[in-house]
Design a protein around this motif. Structure first.
Motif, short mmCIF file in Angstrom:
data_model
loop_
_atom_site.label_atom_id
_atom_site.label_comp_id
_atom_site.label_asym_id
_atom_site.label_seq_id
_atom_site.Cartn_x
_atom_site.Cartn_y
_atom_site.Cartn_z
N ILE A 54 31.58 106.14 38.23
CA ILE A 54 32.08 106.06 36.85
C ILE A 54 32.40 104.61 36.45
O ILE A 54 31.96 104.16 35.39
CB ILE A 54 33.28 107.00 36.64
N PRO A 55 33.14 103.83 37.29
CA PRO A 55 33.33 102.41 36.95
C PRO A 55 32.02 101.66 36.80
O PRO A 55 31.87 100.83 35.89
CB PRO A 55 34.15 101.88 38.13
N PHE A 56 31.06 101.95 37.68
CA PHE A 56 29.77 101.26 37.60
C PHE A 56 29.06 101.59 36.29
O PHE A 56 28.48 100.70 35.65
CB PHE A 56 28.90 101.67 38.79
N MET A 57 29.11 102.85 35.86
CA MET A 57 28.49 103.24 34.60
C MET A 57 29.21 102.61 33.41
O MET A 57 28.56 102.23 32.42
CB MET A 57 28.48 104.78 34.47
N LEU A 58 30.53 102.49 33.49
CA LEU A 58 31.28 101.81 32.42
C LEU A 58 30.88 100.34 32.32
O LEU A 58 30.73 99.80 31.22
CB LEU A 58 32.79 101.94 32.67
N ILE A 59 30.73 99.69 33.48
CA ILE A 59 30.29 98.29 33.49
C ILE A 59 28.89 98.17 32.91
O ILE A 59 28.61 97.28 32.08
CB ILE A 59 30.33 97.72 34.93
#
Length: 318
Positions: A216-221
Motif C-alpha cells: 500500500i505505501p509503495f502504491m501511494l508513492i
C-alpha cells in the motif's frame, strides 16, 4: 501404566533455548575479508547518515519539510543497519554464532519495526514532493510543522503494535529438529524453516502484513509520482522541469532500491527460497542499499551537496 516418554520432537521443542546463526561459516577462508568489507560498509553508512543528520539540523537552507523527513530517514537507517550489522561483525570476529531465543525474537521484532518505519517515511517524503510540485501555493499551509511532526511520529510508532503480535505469533510456534539458522540474522524465512508442522497461516499473515506496510505505501508513492510527473511535464520551461525532476530523482532511486529488494525478499514464492539467495537479498537490503542511500541523496541533490561542502569546509578551516 502409561508411558511418560516424550517423542524426540517434543523434547527438541522444550529444549530449544538458542539458535546458531551459520552466517558465512561455509566460507572459512573469507571470514577476515568479510569482516573488513562489512566493517567498511557499516562505517560508510554511519558517517554518511550522520553527516546528513547534522546538515539537515544545522544548515538554514535545509529547514524545510523535505529535509526534516530526510533527517528522520537517515536516523532510521542508522538504527536499521545497527540491528543486524554489529551482530554480523561480532560473529565473524569471534566465531561464536549462538543467539538466545529471546535475543533472536527481539532482533526480528526491532528489524521489522524499523523496516516499516522506513517504508512510511519514504511515503511521507513522496507526499511532501507531491504537495510541493502539484499544489505549490498550498504547500506552506498543508506541510506545516505540526503536520510534519505528526507524520514523522506516525511513521515511527505505526509498526510497533503490528509486529508485537506478528513476532510473538512466530516465536510461540513449536520448533523442532536442529537449531541452526542458515542466515546471518534472525529473519522471517530462515526462522520459519525450523518451525514444526504447517506454517500456512503464518505465511498468509506475512502476505497480509506486507500488503499493509509495503504494498500500500509503495502504491501511494507510485500514485504520487504519476501525478508529479504529469505536472512536471506541463511546466512551460525546461529549466523548471529539470529543477523539479532533480528534487525527486534521489528519492525515487532510494524508493526503487528499498522497496524492490524488500518485495523480492518477502513476497516471492516459497518454492524459490534458498539459503544462498535469501542471504544474498538480505545483504542487499540490510547493507548495500543503506550504503548507497546517503551517496544518492548527496550526489543527486544540489542543496544537500552545497550544505555538505559548507559544513566540511567549516570543519577543515577549524
Amino acid at each position: 501404566m502409561g508411558s511418560t516418554e516424550q517423542d524426540p520432537s517434543q523434547r527438541n521443542q522444550t529444549a530449544l533455548v538458542e539458535f546458531i546463526l551459520l552466517g558465512f561459516s561455509d566460507a572459512p577462508n573469507l571470514q577476515g575479508f568479510l569482516f573488513g568489507l562489512f566493517l567498511v560498509m557499516y562505517m560508510i553508512i554511519l558517517i554518511g547518515n550522520i553527516l546528513i543528520l547534522i546538515i539537515t539540523k544545522t544548515d538554514p537552507s535545509l529547514q524545510t519539510p523535505m529535509y526534516f523527513f530526510l533527517g528522520n530517514f537517515s536516523f532510521s537507517e542508522i538504527c536499521y543497519v545497527s540491528v543486524t550489522v554489529p551482530r554480523l561483525l561480532a560473529d565473524l570476529y569471534r566465531q561464536n554464532r549462538s543467539i538466545s531465543f529471546l535475543a533472536c525474537a527481539t532482533q526480528m521484532y526491532v528489524f521489522l519495526v524499523l523496516g516499516v518505519t522506513e517504508c512510511f517515511i519514504l511515503t511521507a517524503m513522496a507526499y511532501d514532493r507531491y504537495v510541493a510540485i502539484c499544489k505549490p501555493l498550498l504547500y506552506p499551509l498543508l506541510m506545516n510543522d505540526r503536520l510534519c511532526i505528526r507524520l514523522a511520529g506516525g511513521c515511527w510508532i505505526s509498526g510497533i503494535p503490528v509486529h508485537v503480535g506478528f513476532t510473538s505469533s512466530i516465536f510461540s510456534l513449536p520448533f523442532c529438529g536442529h537449531n541452526q539458522l542458515d542466515h546471518f540474522f534472525c529473519d522471517i524465512p530462515p526462522v520459519l524453516t525450523l518451525v514444526c508442522g504447517d506454517t500456512f497461516l503464518i505465511e498468509i499473515l506475512i502476505y497480509v502484513i506486507a500488503l499493509l506496510v509495503v504494498t500500500i505505501p509503495f502504491m501511494l508513492i507510485l500514485g504520487s509520482y504519476v501525478k508529479i510527473i504529469s505536472t512536471i511535464l506541463k511546466l512551460p520551461s525546461a529549466t523548471g522541469r529539470a529543477k523539479a525532476f532533480s528534487t525527486c530523482s534521489s528519492h525515487l532511486m532510494v524508493v526503487a532500491l528499498f522497496f524492490g529488494s524488500g518485495i523480492i525478499t518477502y513476497l516471492r514464492p516459497k518454492s524459490s527460497h534458498s539459503a544462498e539467495t535469501d542471504k544474498f537479498f538480505s545483504l542487499f537490503y540490510t547493507i548495500v542499499t543503506p550504503m548507497f542511500n546517503p551517496m544518492i541523496y548527496c550526489l543527486r541533490n544540489k542543496d544537500v551537496m552545497v550544505a555538505l561542502k559548507k559544513f566540511l569546509l567549516k570543519w577543515i578551516v577549524l
